[in-house]
Scaffold this motif. Structure first.
Motif, short mmCIF file in Angstrom:
data_model
loop_
_atom_site.label_atom_id
_atom_site.label_comp_id
_atom_site.label_asym_id
_atom_site.label_seq_id
_atom_site.Cartn_x
_atom_site.Cartn_y
_atom_site.Cartn_z
N TYR A 70 0.84 -1.19 0.00
CA TYR A 70 0.00 0.00 0.00
C TYR A 70 0.88 1.25 0.00
O TYR A 70 2.00 1.23 0.50
CB TYR A 70 -0.91 0.02 1.23
CG TYR A 70 -2.04 -0.99 1.17
CD1 TYR A 70 -3.33 -0.59 0.84
CD2 TYR A 70 -1.80 -2.33 1.44
CE1 TYR A 70 -4.37 -1.51 0.79
CE2 TYR A 70 -2.82 -3.27 1.38
CZ TYR A 70 -4.10 -2.85 1.05
OH TYR A 70 -5.13 -3.76 0.98
N ASN A 94 -4.94 8.57 3.57
CA ASN A 94 -5.54 7.25 3.43
C ASN A 94 -4.56 6.33 2.72
O ASN A 94 -3.47 6.78 2.32
CB ASN A 94 -6.86 7.32 2.66
CG ASN A 94 -7.86 6.30 3.18
OD1 ASN A 94 -7.49 5.16 3.45
ND2 ASN A 94 -9.12 6.71 3.31
N TYR A 95 -4.94 5.07 2.54
CA TYR A 95 -4.04 4.09 1.92
C TYR A 95 -4.67 3.56 0.63
O TYR A 95 -5.88 3.33 0.56
CB TYR A 95 -3.78 2.92 2.87
CG TYR A 95 -2.92 3.29 4.06
CD1 TYR A 95 -1.53 3.27 3.97
CD2 TYR A 95 -3.51 3.67 5.26
CE1 TYR A 95 -0.75 3.61 5.05
CE2 TYR A 95 -2.72 4.01 6.36
CZ TYR A 95 -1.34 3.99 6.25
OH TYR A 95 -0.57 4.33 7.32
N LYS A 96 -3.82 3.38 -0.38
CA LYS A 96 -4.26 2.78 -1.64
C LYS A 96 -3.35 1.60 -1.98
O LYS A 96 -2.12 1.70 -1.85
CB LYS A 96 -4.22 3.81 -2.78
CG LYS A 96 -5.23 4.94 -2.62
CD LYS A 96 -5.20 5.87 -3.83
CE LYS A 96 -6.22 6.99 -3.66
NZ LYS A 96 -6.21 7.92 -4.83
N ASN A 117 -8.28 -0.22 9.48
CA ASN A 117 -9.66 0.19 9.22
C ASN A 117 -9.93 0.20 7.73
O ASN A 117 -11.03 -0.16 7.28
CB ASN A 117 -9.92 1.58 9.80
CG ASN A 117 -10.00 1.56 11.32
OD1 ASN A 117 -10.28 0.51 11.91
ND2 ASN A 117 -9.76 2.70 11.95
N ASN A 118 -8.90 0.60 6.96
CA ASN A 118 -9.01 0.59 5.51
C ASN A 118 -9.21 -0.83 5.00
O ASN A 118 -10.03 -1.08 4.10
CB ASN A 118 -7.75 1.23 4.91
CG ASN A 118 -7.81 1.36 3.40
OD1 ASN A 118 -7.68 0.39 2.68
ND2 ASN A 118 -7.99 2.59 2.92
N GLN A 161 -12.54 -2.73 3.04
CA GLN A 161 -12.44 -3.48 1.79
C GLN A 161 -12.95 -4.92 1.94
O GLN A 161 -12.87 -5.71 1.01
CB GLN A 161 -10.98 -3.50 1.31
CG GLN A 161 -10.43 -2.13 0.97
CD GLN A 161 -8.96 -2.18 0.59
OE1 GLN A 161 -8.55 -3.06 -0.16
NE2 GLN A 161 -8.17 -1.25 1.10
#
Length: 988
Positions: A699, A824-826, A958-959, A963
């Protein structure tokens, strides 16, 4: 002044008696020729029994107690640590052997010319002769004959070497004479037309044509100094045995040759002792206060920019290829030849040239040998770094000198020794221009003298006079010795060299015969003052540049270990003294290596004391009584604490603390070298592999779009912080080596801090901040311009590494305070990769290195649900988790160190500690829990960075949950049990 030798010091008398008692009540045959020694009849006397008795008396360890019998030559060994008086002991031993048994022909063999000069000076000195005659009562005197090489080959008739001739002619009927032939290793080599082996002399001595034959006929005793330089497989030792064939060889040294047997895991290295009679090792010398303690100190790197040059390849005698790596410039390669200067690569290497290019290495003009693949750190060659080492050495010198001058009944002259690697940085050139090192030293010395004089009170008037004389004659305070000085015709340089090499008593005195102060006390050399040169009043040694040597650490500090003498010549042995040892940051672990070396020489024991059991039990985390019972049950010791001989080797292998005496940090290092792979249980991994796959997805962190506006405002706030623009400060770290009575250890001492002038070009200054923070250099420049508009210009001296670091730290704090909740994370897209637990194809590995799981091991089989077959851990809280059985848990395990790289706003990645797969009470649904263990009681105790990383981890997991992955992240503190965490998650 005269040095006052002390008779019958216990540690020296033991060494003398150890050799002299070997021949007590043994058969000794009177000589038939006037030039020969009495003959020892080894086959008929009790020499062997005496040796065994002496070894037992001196507590020689069983593994070194075997009587080694050589029909033609008796071998005896005396081990004495550097600084404990080996030369005195073997000299007095010659007197004692003459007194008891009439032996009066000795050959003393030394490896180098400095040792030869030191031995000659000692045995010829009038105060030494008076000591042995008047104090010790020996009714004889040494006639020292020093063998020197012929200066030039003369035409015509050649004569026996004079020293050999006089030695052989010396009569055993003259009971007042002890004949000693002093010879260095080079002169013992047998070569065609060489002085000792040739037989074409025009003269004959007592019927002998060859000097070697004449020496053999005297049946001499041979004394070898520094035996590690005379290993038995070397030619010089072979010449002594075969050509001279002495009755007895006695070796004296702190270091002995080693023999290697076996290969790989079966490789063993043992000291090549021959009838070891006395073992005064380094630990004993420190414990008994026979030598100074050591306080190592170094400065951290100035720039920390990791600028290095690496030797890539060589072509013998032709060229060397270097690579220059720096954060500030592209990587470049350079091709240099013999005599080329390394300053072509970096100006910091000014004065360092290539002396020779070998098959796999190069030799530099500073004496360093660099092999292909090795690197050199540019920081230690910076003049600013060198200057601070000089300043630190002067700080420690005057700190010690003031105490030695003003705080004692009798003053002690205090000396400092500087090792440098380039004579041109100290010796003035023909044009009279002072080199940078000499100029810097005299400038710093003057500053320190002025400051110290200003600080003195009325009671220190005499010291003030001494320092004022020093201030008025700075050039007289220092001197140097270099190999090149031997070819110099300069009279002043010759006087310096004579003072340092031969004028020990002159250096130790405060005034000369006319009452004038003798000010020379700062000595410079180029690693030439090693074995053979010593002065007891060296209190500070500064290695201005690393020797790059794997030389024994004890040998390196050996020039300063001897106990000092006062102004009356008395050796001071009832007080604790410390040698200040200053190195560069590449040798930051010097003190630990020294302790390790000292403790490694502590021999195994035949019993263990209650105190040892208590100490080892504490280090192993066991109860004292439990450890004692454990040793008894394993048949390692008996009820009287004696080690069972048959099980001794296995005992020390299983419990190395009892033998090595190493402290906890050393045990940790030793365990690292003996770590075994830890098995991964395949069946357990199958149950956790889905969670493992999720955790190893990659990520990236994404910030809100409007962050740039806040960043400009944040930069402005950072620059307004107090002391953000500050002078460069360099700090030292000091380690003191001490004995606790049973072993050596290190403790941290108080260091120093100095401000230095080390300005960065403005462009480099911006680039350094930008590369560390990812803030565009243009934005940083804009903020600084705005700062100047508000406050006026900034002094160039503030554009330095210190300011760079302050801005970077300020930005880190700003991110932690400002960016929470704004990122945030991608997930990134890429091919599957190997992980700490799996191969490229996703299949589980057989094992993992212990260091990835934990540095400590607890014996016993782990719980059935545990992922690994061994309980490896880092903290007691982790061990509790490993040993806790929870019904709801399907599988659990430690997350390998640095295997999960969660990006955070701090700029560092983050990896939690534990992973759990659990099931609900009805067994319908599996849940995944990731746990971070912290050995603190509450969150308020966590450091800012740690807390910020944990908050980032909460966002990350949490991310994942958003998902569709059932992963719960929890932080476990000391006051919370893992069962509580599992129950809480199950109830959500």
């Amino acid at each position: 002044m005269e040095l006052i030798l002390q008779p019958s010091l216990p540690h020296q008398q033991t060494g003398v008696d150890a050799v002299a008692d070997v021949f007590t009540d043994t058969a000794i045959k009177s000589p038939t020729m006037f030039y020969a020694n009495p003959e020892i009849i080894l086959s008929k006397d009790g020499v062997g029994q005496n040796i065994v008795a002496i070894q037992k008396r001196n507590s020689i360890q069983p593994e070194n107690c075997a009587y080694s019998h050589d029909a033609s030559c008796l071998n005896l060994d005396i081990k004495m640590e550097t600084g404990t008086g080996k030369t005195y002991v073997y000299t007095r031993t010659m007197y004692e052997l003459h007194k008891r048994y009439g032996i009066n022909k000795f050959i003393v063999a030394v490896p180098t010319l400095p040792i030869k000069a030191g031995a000659r000076q000692f045995m010829e000195d009038g105060y030494v002769k008076r000591h042995f005659r008047d104090v010790c009562g020996y009714d004889a005197e040494i006639e020292l004959l020093t063998l020197e090489p012929p200066k030039k080959k003369k035409k015509g008739r050649q004569y026996f070497p004079a020293a050999v001739s006089e030695f052989v002619k010396g009569s055993n009927r003259d009971t007042k004479k002890i004949y000693v032939l002093l010879v260095n290793m080079q002169l013992l080599k047998v070569a065609k037309n060489y002085m000792l082996s040739r037989d074409d002399y025009g003269s004959v001595i007592e019927g002998f044509y060859r000097p070697f034959d004449a020496l053999r006929a005297t049946r001499p005793f041979v004394i070898i100094d520094e035996p590690h330089k005379f290993s038995r497989d070397q030619k010089a030792f072979g010449v002594i045995k075969e050509e001279i064939n002495p009755q007895c060889i006695i070796r004296y040294g702190a270091t002995f040759p080693e023999t290697v047997s076996g290969r790989g895991k079966n490789k063993t290295v043992v000291h090549d002792y021959l009838n070891l009679l006395y073992d005064l090792n380094a630990c004993e010398a420190f414990n008994q206060g026979l030598i100074k303690g050591v306080a190592k100190e170094h400065f951290e790197p100035v720039s920390k920019k990791e600028e290095k040059i690496k030797l890539l390849s060589v072509v013998k005698n032709e060229k060397a290829i270097f690579q220059h790596k720096s954060a500030d410039s592209p990587t470049k390669t350079y091709q240099l030849q013999v005599n080329d200067s390394l300053s072509v690569i970096s100006e910091e290497f000014n004065g360092i040239t290539i002396q020779a290019i070998d098959k796999n290495a190069i030799e530099l003009s500073n004496g360093l040998i660099k092999n292909v693949g090795e690197e050199m750190n540019v920081d230690i060659y910076m003049q600013s770094y060198q200057e601070q080492m000089l300043r630190l050495a002067l700080e420690r010198h005057f700190e010690t000198e003031r105490e030695n001058f003003c705080g004692r009944t009798f003053k002690i002259k205090t000396l400092a020794l500087f090792f440098i690697d380039d004579i041109t940085s100290y010796r003035e050139s023909e044009d009279g221009k002072k080199p940078y090192l000499l100029e810097a030293f005299e400038r710093l010395l003057k500053e320190k003298l002025v400051a110290t004089i200003k600080d003195l009170d009325k009671s220190e008037a005499e010291y003030r006079e001494y320092l004022e004389a020093s201030l008025n004659h700075i050039d007289e305070c220092h001197g140097g010795y270099f190999a090149q000085d031997n070819s110099s015709s300069d009279e002043d340089i010759a006087n310096e060299v004579n003072d340092i090499l031969n004028g020990k008593k002159h250096l130790l005195a405060f005034r000369d015969k006319d009452g004038k102060y003798i000010l020379r006390r700062f000595l410079f050399s180029k690693w030439t003052l090693k074995e053979g040169w010593d002065n007891p009043n060296v209190f500070t040694i500064a290695k201005l540049r690393s020797s790059g040597s794997e030389t024994s650490k004890l040998q390196e500090v050996g020039r300063g270990l001897r106990l000092p003498v006062d102004e009356c010549g008395n050796r001071i042995s009832n007080q604790e003294f410390m040698l200040n040892y200053i190195v560069d940051f590449t040798e930051a672990d010097f003190a630990n290596k020294l302790v390790e070396q000292i403790n490694s020489e502590v021999p195994g024991t035949t019993s263990v004391s209650l105190e040892q059991i208590k100490l080892v039990a504490e280090k192993m985390g066991k109860e004292e009584k439990a450890l004692f019972i454990e040793l008894l049950s394993k048949n390692y010791i008996d009820l009287e604490h004696n080690i069972i001989p048959a099980n001794k080797t296995q005992f020390f292998e299983e419990y190395p603390l009892f033998k090595s005496g190493l402290d906890a940090s050393k045990i940790k290092d030793r365990n690292k070298t003996s770590e075994k792979p830890i098995g991964i249980r395949k069946a357990r991994f199958d149950e956790i592999k889905e969670l493992w796959k999720v955790l190893n997805q990659r990520y990236t962190i994404w910030y809100d779009d409007n962050i740039d506006d806040d960043l400009e405002k944040g930069l402005s706030e950072i620059l307004e912080a107090p002391s953000i623009f500050s002078e460069q400060v360099i700090s030292s770290h000091r380690d003191i080596v001490r004995s606790d009575g049973a072993q050596m250890r290190t403790e941290t001492g108080s260091g120093v801090q100095y401000s230095i002038a080390s300005t960065l070009p403005y462009g480099i200054f911006l680039k350094r901040i930008s590369s560390a923070t990812n803030i565009p250099a243009s934005m940083i420049h804009k903020s600084i311009c705005n700062y100047v508009k508000r406050h006026g210009s900034i002094d160039d001296k503030y554009f330095n590494e210190q300011t760079v670091g302050e801005i970077i730290r300020g930005f880190s704090d700003w991110k932690m305070a400002t960016l929470q909740g704004r990122f945030n994370y991608k997930k990134t897209h890429g091919q599957p990769e190997a992980t700490a637990l799996t191969h490229n194809d996703g299949s589980v590995r057989e094992s993992i290195a212990q260091g990835r799981i934990g540095v400590k091991i607890e014996e016993g089989i782990p719980m059935e649900k545990y992922l690994y077959d061994t309980k490896a851990y880092d903290s007691s809280l982790e061990l509790k988790n490993i040993n806790t059985s929870i019904d709801e848990v399907i599988v659990y395990g430690k997350i390998p160190r640095n295997s999960i790289a969660i990006p955070t706003i701090t700029g560092e990645s983050y990896s939690p500690d534990f992973m759990y797969v659990v099931k609900k009470d009805n067994g319908e649904k599996e849940l995944n829990i990731v746990v971070e263990t912290k050995g603190v009681e509450n969150k308020s105790t966590l450091r800012g960075i740690e807390e910020a990383k944990i908050k980032c981890a909460e966002v990350f997991f949490n991310n994942l949950s958003a998902q569709g992955y059932n992963v719960y992240f929890r932080t476990q503190l000391n006051n919370k049990k893992i069962l509580q965490i599992v129950k809480e998650v199950l109830q959500e």
